[in-house]
Design an enzyme around this catalytic site. Structure first.
Site, PDB file in Angstrom:
ATOM      1  N   GLU A 114       0.831  -1.199   0.000  1.00  0.00           N
ATOM      2  CA  GLU A 114       0.000   0.000   0.000  1.00  0.00           C
ATOM      3  C   GLU A 114       0.868   1.252   0.000  1.00  0.00           C
ATOM      4  OE1 GLU A 114      -1.300   1.644   3.915  1.00  0.00           O
ATOM      5  OE2 GLU A 114      -1.491  -0.477   4.403  1.00  0.00           O
ATOM      6  N   LYS A 170      -5.727  -2.872  13.562  1.00  0.00           N
ATOM      7  CA  LYS A 170      -5.116  -1.833  14.388  1.00  0.00           C
ATOM      8  C   LYS A 170      -5.713  -1.836  15.795  1.00  0.00           C
ATOM      9  CE  LYS A 170      -3.992   1.121  10.450  1.00  0.00           C
ATOM     10  NZ  LYS A 170      -4.624   0.375   9.346  1.00  0.00           N
TER      11      LYS A 170
END
Length: 306
Positions: free
Chosen positions: A27, A161
């Site tokens: 990414e 996360k």
């Protein structure tokens, strides 16, 4: 559907894909919105070195000049790392950004889309998005989870996360039929921490085992991605109470300042970095390096049987 008109693949990556060599997608949001310049340039270079050392080809994905770029040259990479106008691109943004030729960094969602367009089956990231804390009121759920339901890419991450609701994220993935595999672990890692108290679906221990599951799933026509949850190396894992206190404080600050939507994750990660004196940032880098290494091994194993 003629998406090839919107796709730009570097000659090295194109040759690798055509000849069946292993390729790992990366990414660009972590470069544009997750790290400051010039540390992001150094990080990007090291991640690519790690992937090449394992016998695979790195393919950083971004949106530039009306194209989904699969692989960035040095000038494009510098632009992604240093241009302060880079937009954060999710699925809803792609058509607008390509049509207007804006520069944008790809999230997990759009990197999965770009990888699938190019024919790349393995993608290494830091942590995926998921169900945010307090989502019962805000409905703040990352588009990453929907993308897993539709797009045939294996994503290697250190779980989701820590700023998210891990339990609800796993429930959402289960509803979408997404396999969650733990690489050498029965527990879902929690980004900064190598444990979370939540279980993955299955433990896998070798790249070959992962590659066989990938091939079997897609041979059966079971569309959608696979999450390979790869714990941060134990020596870089942070204390749960310490990092949770910082996360709780950052979440409260976001509420007080009215931070919402796609601005939430960058704000929280930057705030947590400040609250931990930079130690969370160091852990973030190490888990990303580890994910790149494992992704390259899996891509190599998959290239032998695909």
């Amino acid at each position: 559907m003629n998406y090839q008109d919107y796709l730009s693949i570097t000659p090295e990556i194109k040759e690798a894909l055509e000849s069946g060599k292993p390729v790992v997608a990366l990414e660009s949001t972590i470069l544009a919105h997750g790290m400051p310049y010039p540390e992001n340039v150094e990080f990007a270079s090291k991640v690519e070195e790690i992937i090449r050392a394992e016998g695979a080809i790195p393919a950083t994905i971004a949106i530039m000049d009306g194209k989904v770029k699969v692989g960035l040259n040095s000038d494009e990479l510098f632009r992604m790392c240093s241009d302060k106008e880079v937009i954060k691109a999710s699925r809803r943004d792609m058509a607008y950004l390509l049509a207007t030729k804006k520069i944008a960094a790809t999230t997990v969602t759009t990197t999965m889309i770009g990888a699938a367009m190019a024919g790349i089956k393995v993608f290494a990231t830091g942590g995926i998005g998921g169900v945010h804390r307090g989502a019962a009121e805000t409905m703040d759920i990352s588009a990453d989870l929907q993308e897993f339901a539709h797009t045939d890419v294996l994503v290697v991450s250190a779980g989701c996360k820590s700023i998210l609701d891990i339990g609800l994220t796993l429930e959402y993935l289960e509803t979408m039929g997404v396999p969650v595999l733990g690489y050498g672990t029965t527990e879902m890692p929690a980004f900064y921490c190598d444990t979370s108290g939540y279980k993955v679906d299955y433990q896998v221990d070798t790249p070959e085992e992962v590659a066989n599951i990938m091939k079997t799933k897609w041979d059966l026509g079971l569309n959608g991605g696979i999450l390979l949850a790869n714990p941060i190396p134990h020596e870089y894992s942070m204390d749960h109470e310490y990092i949770d206190a910082a996360i709780d404080k950052a979440v409260e600050m976001a509420k007080e300042q009215g931070i919402k939507g796609k601005a939430t994750t960058p704000f929280l990660l930057a705030t947590i970095k400040d609250l931990t004196g930079g130690s969370s940032f160091d852990s973030n880098k190490e888990l990303a390096y580890n994910n790149a290494r494992v992704a390259a091994k899996v891509a190599y194993a998959y290239s032998k049987i695909a």
